[in-house]
Design an enzyme around this catalytic site. Structure first.
Site, PDB file in Angstrom:
ATOM      1  N   ASN A  37       0.812  -1.223   0.000  1.00 55.37           N
ATOM      2  CA  ASN A  37       0.000   0.000   0.000  1.00 55.37           C
ATOM      3  C   ASN A  37       0.847   1.275   0.000  1.00 55.37           C
ATOM      4  O   ASN A  37       1.635   1.501   0.913  1.00 55.37           O
ATOM      5  CB  ASN A  37      -0.913  -0.027   1.237  1.00 55.37           C
ATOM      6  CG  ASN A  37      -2.153   0.821   1.063  1.00 55.37           C
ATOM      7  OD1 ASN A  37      -2.370   1.426   0.014  1.00 55.37           O
ATOM      8  ND2 ASN A  37      -2.976   0.860   2.102  1.00 55.37           N
ATOM      9  N   HIS A 122     -14.825  -4.641  10.678  1.00 56.71           N
ATOM     10  CA  HIS A 122     -14.385  -3.312  11.137  1.00 56.71           C
ATOM     11  C   HIS A 122     -15.605  -2.446  11.435  1.00 56.71           C
ATOM     12  O   HIS A 122     -16.358  -2.095  10.530  1.00 56.71           O
ATOM     13  CB  HIS A 122     -13.600  -2.605  10.038  1.00 56.71           C
ATOM     14  CG  HIS A 122     -12.196  -3.080   9.913  1.00 56.71           C
ATOM     15  ND1 HIS A 122     -11.202  -2.293   9.402  1.00 56.71           N
ATOM     16  CD2 HIS A 122     -11.605  -4.256  10.227  1.00 56.71           C
ATOM     17  CE1 HIS A 122     -10.064  -2.971   9.402  1.00 56.71           C
ATOM     18  NE2 HIS A 122     -10.282  -4.173   9.883  1.00 56.71           N
ATOM     19  N   ARG A 147     -14.017  -5.499  15.323  1.00 58.33           N
ATOM     20  CA  ARG A 147     -12.957  -4.557  15.700  1.00 58.33           C
ATOM     21  C   ARG A 147     -13.568  -3.167  15.762  1.00 58.33           C
ATOM     22  O   ARG A 147     -14.249  -2.755  14.828  1.00 58.33           O
ATOM     23  CB  ARG A 147     -11.838  -4.588  14.647  1.00 58.33           C
ATOM     24  CG  ARG A 147     -10.645  -3.735  15.009  1.00 58.33           C
ATOM     25  CD  ARG A 147      -9.707  -3.507  13.827  1.00 58.33           C
ATOM     26  NE  ARG A 147     -10.065  -2.313  13.086  1.00 58.33           N
ATOM     27  CZ  ARG A 147      -9.223  -1.622  12.302  1.00 58.33           C
ATOM     28  NH1 ARG A 147      -7.970  -2.031  12.157  1.00 58.33           N
ATOM     29  NH2 ARG A 147      -9.630  -0.552  11.669  1.00 58.33           N
ATOM     30  N   TYR A 159      -6.928   7.378  13.018  1.00 61.64           N
ATOM     31  CA  TYR A 159      -6.897   6.106  12.306  1.00 61.64           C
ATOM     32  C   TYR A 159      -8.218   5.338  12.458  1.00 61.64           C
ATOM     33  O   TYR A 159      -8.749   5.217  13.556  1.00 61.64           O
ATOM     34  CB  TYR A 159      -5.749   5.223  12.817  1.00 61.64           C
ATOM     35  CG  TYR A 159      -5.899   3.825  12.299  1.00 61.64           C
ATOM     36  CD1 TYR A 159      -5.578   3.533  10.977  1.00 61.64           C
ATOM     37  CD2 TYR A 159      -6.478   2.824  13.076  1.00 61.64           C
ATOM     38  CE1 TYR A 159      -5.802   2.277  10.453  1.00 61.64           C
ATOM     39  CE2 TYR A 159      -6.699   1.558  12.565  1.00 61.64           C
ATOM     40  CZ  TYR A 159      -6.356   1.302  11.253  1.00 61.64           C
ATOM     41  OH  TYR A 159      -6.598   0.060  10.730  1.00 61.64           O
ATOM     42  N   ASP A 211      -7.516  -1.821  17.414  1.00 61.88           N
ATOM     43  CA  ASP A 211      -6.197  -1.591  16.799  1.00 61.88           C
ATOM     44  C   ASP A 211      -5.636  -0.269  17.313  1.00 61.88           C
ATOM     45  O   ASP A 211      -6.223   0.793  17.076  1.00 61.88           O
ATOM     46  CB  ASP A 211      -6.385  -1.539  15.271  1.00 61.88           C
ATOM     47  CG  ASP A 211      -5.066  -1.610  14.508  1.00 61.88           C
ATOM     48  OD1 ASP A 211      -4.005  -1.419  15.137  1.00 61.88           O
ATOM     49  OD2 ASP A 211      -5.108  -1.853  13.282  1.00 61.88           O
ATOM     50  N   HIS A 213      -2.775   0.803  16.385  1.00 55.37           N
ATOM     51  CA  HIS A 213      -2.052   1.276  15.196  1.00 55.37           C
ATOM     52  C   HIS A 213      -0.712   1.953  15.530  1.00 55.37           C
ATOM     53  O   HIS A 213      -0.438   3.087  15.099  1.00 55.37           O
ATOM     54  CB  HIS A 213      -2.947   2.176  14.332  1.00 55.37           C
ATOM     55  CG  HIS A 213      -2.759   1.930  12.859  1.00 55.37           C
ATOM     56  ND1 HIS A 213      -1.937   2.693  12.083  1.00 55.37           N
ATOM     57  CD2 HIS A 213      -3.272   0.979  12.044  1.00 55.37           C
ATOM     58  CE1 HIS A 213      -1.960   2.230  10.836  1.00 55.37           C
ATOM     59  NE2 HIS A 213      -2.751   1.185  10.792  1.00 55.37           N
ATOM     60  N   GLU A 237      -4.274  -4.666  19.141  1.00 57.11           N
ATOM     61  CA  GLU A 237      -3.366  -4.886  18.012  1.00 57.11           C
ATOM     62  C   GLU A 237      -2.362  -3.752  17.900  1.00 57.11           C
ATOM     63  O   GLU A 237      -2.703  -2.591  18.130  1.00 57.11           O
ATOM     64  CB  GLU A 237      -4.261  -4.951  16.767  1.00 57.11           C
ATOM     65  CG  GLU A 237      -3.537  -4.920  15.457  1.00 57.11           C
ATOM     66  CD  GLU A 237      -4.549  -4.938  14.302  1.00 57.11           C
ATOM     67  OE1 GLU A 237      -5.712  -5.344  14.499  1.00 57.11           O
ATOM     68  OE2 GLU A 237      -4.171  -4.522  13.202  1.00 57.11           O
ATOM     69  N   GLU A 263       1.379  -6.883  11.201  1.00 57.67           N
ATOM     70  CA  GLU A 263       0.945  -6.584   9.831  1.00 57.67           C
ATOM     71  C   GLU A 263       2.016  -5.864   9.023  1.00 57.67           C
ATOM     72  O   GLU A 263       1.965  -5.892   7.799  1.00 57.67           O
ATOM     73  CB  GLU A 263      -0.383  -5.811   9.821  1.00 57.67           C
ATOM     74  CG  GLU A 263      -0.282  -4.405  10.343  1.00 57.67           C
ATOM     75  CD  GLU A 263      -1.630  -3.682  10.378  1.00 57.67           C
ATOM     76  OE1 GLU A 263      -2.614  -4.272  10.825  1.00 57.67           O
ATOM     77  OE2 GLU A 263      -1.667  -2.518   9.957  1.00 57.67           O
ATOM     78  N   ARG A 284       0.117 -11.529  12.887  1.00 52.94           N
ATOM     79  CA  ARG A 284      -0.777 -10.962  11.860  1.00 52.94           C
ATOM     80  C   ARG A 284      -0.124 -10.736  10.503  1.00 52.94           C
ATOM     81  O   ARG A 284      -0.724 -10.136   9.612  1.00 52.94           O
ATOM     82  CB  ARG A 284      -1.312  -9.612  12.369  1.00 52.94           C
ATOM     83  CG  ARG A 284      -2.359  -9.790  13.424  1.00 52.94           C
ATOM     84  CD  ARG A 284      -2.969  -8.505  13.889  1.00 52.94           C
ATOM     85  NE  ARG A 284      -3.227  -7.508  12.877  1.00 52.94           N
ATOM     86  CZ  ARG A 284      -4.209  -7.570  11.973  1.00 52.94           C
ATOM     87  NH1 ARG A 284      -5.011  -8.602  11.946  1.00 52.94           N
ATOM     88  NH2 ARG A 284      -4.362  -6.605  11.092  1.00 52.94           N
ATOM     89  N   HIS A 313      -3.622 -10.382   8.633  1.00 53.35           N
ATOM     90  CA  HIS A 313      -4.034  -9.075   8.133  1.00 53.35           C
ATOM     91  C   HIS A 313      -4.972  -9.289   6.941  1.00 53.35           C
ATOM     92  O   HIS A 313      -4.673 -10.067   6.047  1.00 53.35           O
ATOM     93  CB  HIS A 313      -2.777  -8.319   7.691  1.00 53.35           C
ATOM     94  CG  HIS A 313      -2.988  -6.872   7.443  1.00 53.35           C
ATOM     95  ND1 HIS A 313      -2.106  -6.130   6.694  1.00 53.35           N
ATOM     96  CD2 HIS A 313      -3.962  -6.013   7.842  1.00 53.35           C
ATOM     97  CE1 HIS A 313      -2.526  -4.873   6.646  1.00 53.35           C
ATOM     98  NE2 HIS A 313      -3.637  -4.772   7.331  1.00 53.35           N
ATOM     99  N   ASP A 317      -6.373  -3.366   1.338  1.00 53.36           N
ATOM    100  CA  ASP A 317      -5.192  -3.177   0.485  1.00 53.36           C
ATOM    101  C   ASP A 317      -4.495  -4.500   0.170  1.00 53.36           C
ATOM    102  O   ASP A 317      -3.529  -4.523  -0.590  1.00 53.36           O
ATOM    103  CB  ASP A 317      -4.221  -2.159   1.094  1.00 53.36           C
ATOM    104  CG  ASP A 317      -3.935  -2.376   2.555  1.00 53.36           C
ATOM    105  OD1 ASP A 317      -4.803  -2.053   3.380  1.00 53.36           O
ATOM    106  OD2 ASP A 317      -2.847  -2.864   2.866  1.00 53.36           O
ATOM    107  N   GLU A 340      -8.991 -11.364   9.769  1.00 52.22           N
ATOM    108  CA  GLU A 340      -9.550 -10.030   9.534  1.00 52.22           C
ATOM    109  C   GLU A 340     -10.281 -10.012   8.189  1.00 52.22           C
ATOM    110  O   GLU A 340      -9.800 -10.582   7.210  1.00 52.22           O
ATOM    111  CB  GLU A 340      -8.422  -8.989   9.517  1.00 52.22           C
ATOM    112  CG  GLU A 340      -8.914  -7.562   9.345  1.00 52.22           C
ATOM    113  CD  GLU A 340      -7.760  -6.539   9.377  1.00 52.22           C
ATOM    114  OE1 GLU A 340      -6.622  -6.903   9.041  1.00 52.22           O
ATOM    115  OE2 GLU A 340      -8.033  -5.385   9.741  1.00 52.22           O
ATOM    116  N   TRP A 403       1.945   6.808  12.288  1.00 54.98           N
ATOM    117  CA  TRP A 403       0.552   6.762  11.819  1.00 54.98           C
ATOM    118  C   TRP A 403      -0.035   5.390  12.011  1.00 54.98           C
ATOM    119  O   TRP A 403       0.361   4.403  12.067  1.00 54.98           O
ATOM    120  CB  TRP A 403       0.416   7.126  10.327  1.00 54.98           C
ATOM    121  CG  TRP A 403      -1.005   6.911   9.902  1.00 54.98           C
ATOM    122  CD1 TRP A 403      -2.095   7.694  10.203  1.00 54.98           C
ATOM    123  CD2 TRP A 403      -1.524   5.795   9.168  1.00 54.98           C
ATOM    124  NE1 TRP A 403      -3.243   7.144   9.695  1.00 54.98           N
ATOM    125  CE2 TRP A 403      -2.923   5.969   9.057  1.00 54.98           C
ATOM    126  CE3 TRP A 403      -0.940   4.653   8.596  1.00 54.98           C
ATOM    127  CZ2 TRP A 403      -3.753   5.066   8.397  1.00 54.98           C
ATOM    128  CZ3 TRP A 403      -1.751   3.754   7.941  1.00 54.98           C
ATOM    129  CH2 TRP A 403      -3.148   3.956   7.841  1.00 54.98           C
TER     130      TRP A 403
END
Ligand code: EZ4
Ligand code: CO
Length: 403
Positions: A37, A122, A147, A159, A211, A213, A237, A263, A284, A313, A317, A340, A403
């Site tokens: 991605n 999600h 999630r 996020y 998550d 992130h 996560e 991930e 993941r 994951h 993407d 997921e 991020w």
């Protein structure tokens, strides 16, 4: 059978995908996903300029030897670009072999260990109320695991949360990359309240995931995990950026909330300390970014020794090719945890016709020979590559952040 030629197809039916198609002299072909991605084009070059010329004339059944040839033979090992490119080749070769043997891929991975694959969805809400609403909708749709990402009061845009009705898609077309905002203080204050409210509303049964992130330090992650313990999350996560595997020792000293990570990993060497010291509960790494089925088999077998389960994951993407590979893998291994699942948009499903399906909270890879995913090249050609990047993130004072 020999590999006659191979080509890389980049398409953007809503978002970018890198697909490798390997053709054999017997007319059987295989597809592999090499999507990275926001950094798609280096994988395309790696495949076109360096890998494909070395594949022509090889026996596609010699999957392990070809894997080692591409990994050890390049001298420069690992890294997301290299491993996504090798991953694409590996997936396509497994697809070819399973098609040639006329059996679904899961049969080559040991056969079915279960009937179905539990997935999590999600649920994203811009505030507490919207988050509760959307969790309810997902449970009504049959999901057994959800999630939850939720807008943090006082933080504009974070996020996993969208203000539109469209599903969340972090990569945005054009330049410069979008800029997001972050406050660890506000986040840590909000998240326990969020999960308390969700448990109060929906009870004990739904599996709840979250998550972080990559945004906390180890001690902050320890605090969050501890404060979430009453709500019995299935996992948190990526609670810290995980290049420093040893950081998880600190988190483990403070909480029994299960931890998922991986991930952004691309090889067993990103995770061997985490697994062997039992610092995580779920791995993941995707089949695409982790060098394909051949390498992920090793990671997952190693994890099995240490009670670590999978949670591959499955964001949008990763193309339908990776999703299919994941589902076959999930069905076959003993230490499957959860998968997921973010449904792809309609255009993507048209470009990649597939046998897998969702029903009542579970997914099934289908019983077609191989991966059970094809690519409609004519359709793909209607949606050429469009530059798109993941966002960057800044703290309230402007400091560049994870991020
Ligand atoms: O941000 O796949 O768990 N899912 C995620 C994803 C990632 C994207 C990055 O390409 O964290 O939304
Ligand atoms: Co994630």
């Amino acid at each position: 059978m020999i590999i006659q030629n191979a080509k890389v197809i980049v398409c953007s039916p809503g978002r970018n995908f890198v697909t490798l198609k390997i053709n054999t002299d017997e007319g059987i072909y295989g597809v592999g996903d090499g999507t990275l991605n926001g950094r798609e084009l280096p994988v395309v070059s790696y495949l076109k300029d360096h890998i494909i010329p070395c594949l022509i004339g090889r026996d596609p059944f010699q999957i392990e030897d070809i894997w080692q040839y591409l990994y050890k033979g390049a001298y420069w090992r690992r890294g997301p670009v290299t491993m996504a490119a090798i991953g694409a080749v590996d997936m396509a070769l497994w697809d070819i072999k399973a098609k040639a043997l006329q059996t679904p891929l899961y049969n080559l991975l040991g056969g079915k260990s279960r009937d179905r694959v539990m997935v999590y969805s999600h649920a994203n809400g811009c505030d507490l109320e919207a988050s509760i609403d959307v969790v309810g909708k997902h449970l009504d749709e049959g999901y057994k695991a959800v999630r939850i990402q939720s807008g943090i009061p006082g933080v504009a845009g974070t996020y996993g949360v969208t203000n539109t009705k469209d599903p969340y898609e972090p990569a945005q077309r054009g330049l410069p990359p979008e800029s997001k905002h972050w406050s660890t203080e506000k986040y840590l204050k909000y998240v326990p309240t969020l999960f308390q409210k969700i448990r109060d509303t929906f009870g004990d049964e739904p599996r709840l995931l979250h998550d972080c992130h990559h945004r906390l330090t180890p001690i902050e992650a320890g605090r969050l995990g501890k404060e979430l313990e009453p709500y019995h999350l299935f996992w948190i996560e990526d609670c810290i950026p995980a290049e420093l595997q040893e950081g998880f020792r600190v988190i483990r000293q403070h909480t029994t909330t299960p931890l998922a990570v991986g991930e952004v990993f691309n090889s067993i060497w990103d995770t061997h300390i985490l697994i062997s010291e039992m610092l995580i509960d779920y791995i993941r790494t995707s089949i695409c970014h982790g060098g394909g089925i051949s390498h992920m088999k090793k990671v997952v077998s190693f994890a099995e020794l240490y009670h670590v389960k999978t949670g591959f994951h499955g964001a949008t993407d990763l193309s339908p090719v990776t999703l299919a590979a994941s589902l076959h893998f999930d069905l076959a291994i003993n230490n499957f945890g959860i998968q997921e699942y973010m449904p792809h948009n309609e255009l993507t499903d048209e470009v990649f016709p597939h046998a897998y399906y969702f029903k009542d909270g579970f997914m099934y890879p289908g019983d077609e020979p191989g991966l059970g995913v094809d690519m409609d090249e004519e359709k793909a050609a209607e949606y050429p590559y469009e530059r798109a990047y993941l966002p960057i993130n800044r703290k309230e004072d402007g400091t560049l952040f994870d991020w």
